[in-house]
Design a protein around this motif. Structure first.
Motif, PDB file in Angstrom:
ATOM      1  N   GLU A  42       0.825  -1.209   0.000  1.00  0.00           N
ATOM      2  CA  GLU A  42       0.000   0.000   0.000  1.00  0.00           C
ATOM      3  C   GLU A  42       0.860   1.261   0.000  1.00  0.00           C
ATOM      4  O   GLU A  42       0.561   2.240  -0.698  1.00  0.00           O
ATOM      5  CB  GLU A  42      -0.941  -0.020   1.206  1.00  0.00           C
ATOM      6  N   LEU A  43       1.934   1.235   0.777  1.00  0.00           N
ATOM      7  CA  LEU A  43       2.849   2.377   0.780  1.00  0.00           C
ATOM      8  C   LEU A  43       3.538   2.538  -0.575  1.00  0.00           C
ATOM      9  O   LEU A  43       3.710   3.656  -1.069  1.00  0.00           O
ATOM     10  CB  LEU A  43       3.897   2.210   1.880  1.00  0.00           C
ATOM     11  N   ASP A  44       3.915   1.413  -1.191  1.00  0.00           N
ATOM     12  CA  ASP A  44       4.523   1.474  -2.526  1.00  0.00           C
ATOM     13  C   ASP A  44       3.551   2.081  -3.529  1.00  0.00           C
ATOM     14  O   ASP A  44       3.938   2.880  -4.390  1.00  0.00           O
ATOM     15  CB  ASP A  44       4.934   0.072  -2.987  1.00  0.00           C
ATOM     16  N   THR A  45       2.286   1.691  -3.436  1.00  0.00           N
ATOM     17  CA  THR A  45       1.272   2.233  -4.351  1.00  0.00           C
ATOM     18  C   THR A  45       1.151   3.742  -4.172  1.00  0.00           C
ATOM     19  O   THR A  45       1.069   4.498  -5.154  1.00  0.00           O
ATOM     20  CB  THR A  45      -0.082   1.563  -4.096  1.00  0.00           C
ATOM     21  N   ALA A  46       1.103   4.205  -2.930  1.00  0.00           N
ATOM     22  CA  ALA A  46       1.025   5.643  -2.670  1.00  0.00           C
ATOM     23  C   ALA A  46       2.238   6.369  -3.234  1.00  0.00           C
ATOM     24  O   ALA A  46       2.119   7.442  -3.832  1.00  0.00           O
ATOM     25  CB  ALA A  46       0.902   5.889  -1.168  1.00  0.00           C
ATOM     26  N   GLN A  47       3.420   5.784  -3.066  1.00  0.00           N
ATOM     27  CA  GLN A  47       4.635   6.414  -3.578  1.00  0.00           C
ATOM     28  C   GLN A  47       4.644   6.448  -5.098  1.00  0.00           C
ATOM     29  O   GLN A  47       5.082   7.425  -5.713  1.00  0.00           O
ATOM     30  CB  GLN A  47       5.856   5.674  -3.034  1.00  0.00           C
ATOM     31  N   VAL A  83       3.728   0.422 -14.543  1.00  0.00           N
ATOM     32  CA  VAL A  83       2.502   0.558 -13.753  1.00  0.00           C
ATOM     33  C   VAL A  83       1.286   0.162 -14.595  1.00  0.00           C
ATOM     34  O   VAL A  83       0.367  -0.525 -14.131  1.00  0.00           O
ATOM     35  CB  VAL A  83       2.363   1.997 -13.220  1.00  0.00           C
ATOM     36  N   THR A  84       1.274   0.600 -15.861  1.00  0.00           N
ATOM     37  CA  THR A  84       0.168   0.254 -16.751  1.00  0.00           C
ATOM     38  C   THR A  84       0.083  -1.253 -16.947  1.00  0.00           C
ATOM     39  O   THR A  84      -1.008  -1.835 -16.960  1.00  0.00           O
ATOM     40  CB  THR A  84       0.350   0.951 -18.111  1.00  0.00           C
ATOM     41  N   ILE A  85       1.230  -1.910 -17.088  1.00  0.00           N
ATOM     42  CA  ILE A  85       1.249  -3.368 -17.266  1.00  0.00           C
ATOM     43  C   ILE A  85       0.713  -4.066 -16.021  1.00  0.00           C
ATOM     44  O   ILE A  85      -0.047  -5.037 -16.106  1.00  0.00           O
ATOM     45  CB  ILE A  85       2.681  -3.835 -17.594  1.00  0.00           C
ATOM     46  N   TRP A  86       1.103  -3.577 -14.830  1.00  0.00           N
ATOM     47  CA  TRP A  86       0.567  -4.152 -13.587  1.00  0.00           C
ATOM     48  C   TRP A  86      -0.948  -4.008 -13.538  1.00  0.00           C
ATOM     49  O   TRP A  86      -1.669  -4.937 -13.177  1.00  0.00           O
ATOM     50  CB  TRP A  86       1.189  -3.454 -12.378  1.00  0.00           C
ATOM     51  N   GLN A  87      -1.438  -2.806 -13.885  1.00  0.00           N
ATOM     52  CA  GLN A  87      -2.885  -2.570 -13.850  1.00  0.00           C
ATOM     53  C   GLN A  87      -3.610  -3.494 -14.824  1.00  0.00           C
ATOM     54  O   GLN A  87      -4.647  -4.083 -14.494  1.00  0.00           O
ATOM     55  CB  GLN A  87      -3.179  -1.113 -14.199  1.00  0.00           C
ATOM     56  N   ALA A  88      -3.075  -3.628 -16.028  1.00  0.00           N
ATOM     57  CA  ALA A  88      -3.718  -4.467 -17.036  1.00  0.00           C
ATOM     58  C   ALA A  88      -3.704  -5.932 -16.631  1.00  0.00           C
ATOM     59  O   ALA A  88      -4.678  -6.664 -16.871  1.00  0.00           O
ATOM     60  CB  ALA A  88      -3.019  -4.285 -18.387  1.00  0.00           C
ATOM     61  N   SER A  89      -2.619  -6.378 -16.008  1.00  0.00           N
ATOM     62  CA  SER A  89      -2.547  -7.765 -15.555  1.00  0.00           C
ATOM     63  C   SER A  89      -3.631  -8.047 -14.516  1.00  0.00           C
ATOM     64  O   SER A  89      -4.313  -9.078 -14.566  1.00  0.00           O
ATOM     65  CB  SER A  89      -1.169  -8.074 -14.962  1.00  0.00           C
ATOM     66  N   GLY A  90      -3.807  -7.131 -13.575  1.00  0.00           N
ATOM     67  CA  GLY A  90      -4.851  -7.306 -12.575  1.00  0.00           C
ATOM     68  C   GLY A  90      -6.245  -7.284 -13.178  1.00  0.00           C
ATOM     69  O   GLY A  90      -7.108  -8.080 -12.798  1.00  0.00           O
ATOM     70  N   ALA A  91      -6.466  -6.373 -14.138  1.00  0.00           N
ATOM     71  CA  ALA A  91      -7.777  -6.284 -14.774  1.00  0.00           C
ATOM     72  C   ALA A  91      -8.084  -7.552 -15.571  1.00  0.00           C
ATOM     73  O   ALA A  91      -9.209  -8.087 -15.516  1.00  0.00           O
ATOM     74  CB  ALA A  91      -7.828  -5.060 -15.692  1.00  0.00           C
TER      75      ALA A  91
END
Length: 209
Positions: A42-47, A83-91
């Motif tokens: 969560e802290l990494d996401t905020a950063q 970051v976009t790749i992480w988001q797409a993988s989760g989606a």
């Protein structure tokens, strides 16, 4: 700040610096009405959010002011693409019912098949248009969703929403009409639990799957 927090029931505050290219442009403040213990993720996401916001604010100014910003800007672009790749993988994992490694493998396969960077495939996946859904459909995805619902209005609304997301929907108004699903059950079924025999049908589908 203490009076404001007391008035609005705020019990915890985290402050994350917004910096990019070696310049601090502000602070991302996270407020919470409970006392959280933020995880490392969560802290990494905020950063990450703070860095991306700061980079977006500074990118044009830094590029105009300094002649040697090509490398930092490239690193920023690579970071943003990741970051976009992480988001797409989760989606993809959520939409197709697969785990994250499988979703990432699907992204890579899509990029190779279309001869394009992985980040481009990730951005396509996040749009989730009918063409994109077709491009990612295949052996990893069972799109069948039976809807067993007596109310025709509810059934129609559910079916419309699911079809818009790329699912193959069949609708029946009674449990008796849905008995054929037991031979080859879908991974997901929507059943009105007030219908006679609904509980038995649900158990049969789970057992068969």
């Amino acid at each position: 700040m203490a009076r404001l927090a007391s008035t609005h029931g705020i019990r915890a505050l985290y402050a994350v610096p917004m910096h990019a290219f070696g310049v601090v442009v502000g602070t991302l403040v996270l407020l919470c009405r409970r006392v959280p213990v933020l995880t490392a993720d969560e802290l990494d996401t905020a950063q990450v959010c703070a860095v991306i916001a700061a980079a977006g604010m500074l990118a044009d100014t830094v590029a105009d002011a300094l002649p040697d910003t090509a490398a930092p800007l490239t690193r920023h672009r690579v970071f943003h693409d990741q970051v976009t790749i992480w988001q797409a993988s989760g989606a993809l994992a959520a939409r197709l019912g697969v785990d994250i490694p499988t979703a990432l493998a699907m992204l890579r396969r899509h990029a190779v098949q279309n001869t394009q960077p992985l980040a481009h495939s990730a951005r396509h996946a996040l749009t989730w248009t009918p063409e994109v859904r077709d491009g990612f459909a295949g052996q990893h995805r069972d799109t069948r969703v039976p809807v067993v619902e007596a109310d025709s209005f509810v059934s129609s609304c559910l079916a419309g929403l699911l079809r818009a997301e790329g699912f193959e929907v069949t609708t029946t108004a009674t449990v008796h009409a849905a008995r054929g699903q037991r031979a080859n059950p879908a991974p997901v079924a929507i059943i009105d639990q007030f219908l006679p025999g609904a509980a038995d049908l649900g158990r049969d589908l789970v057992t068969g799957f």
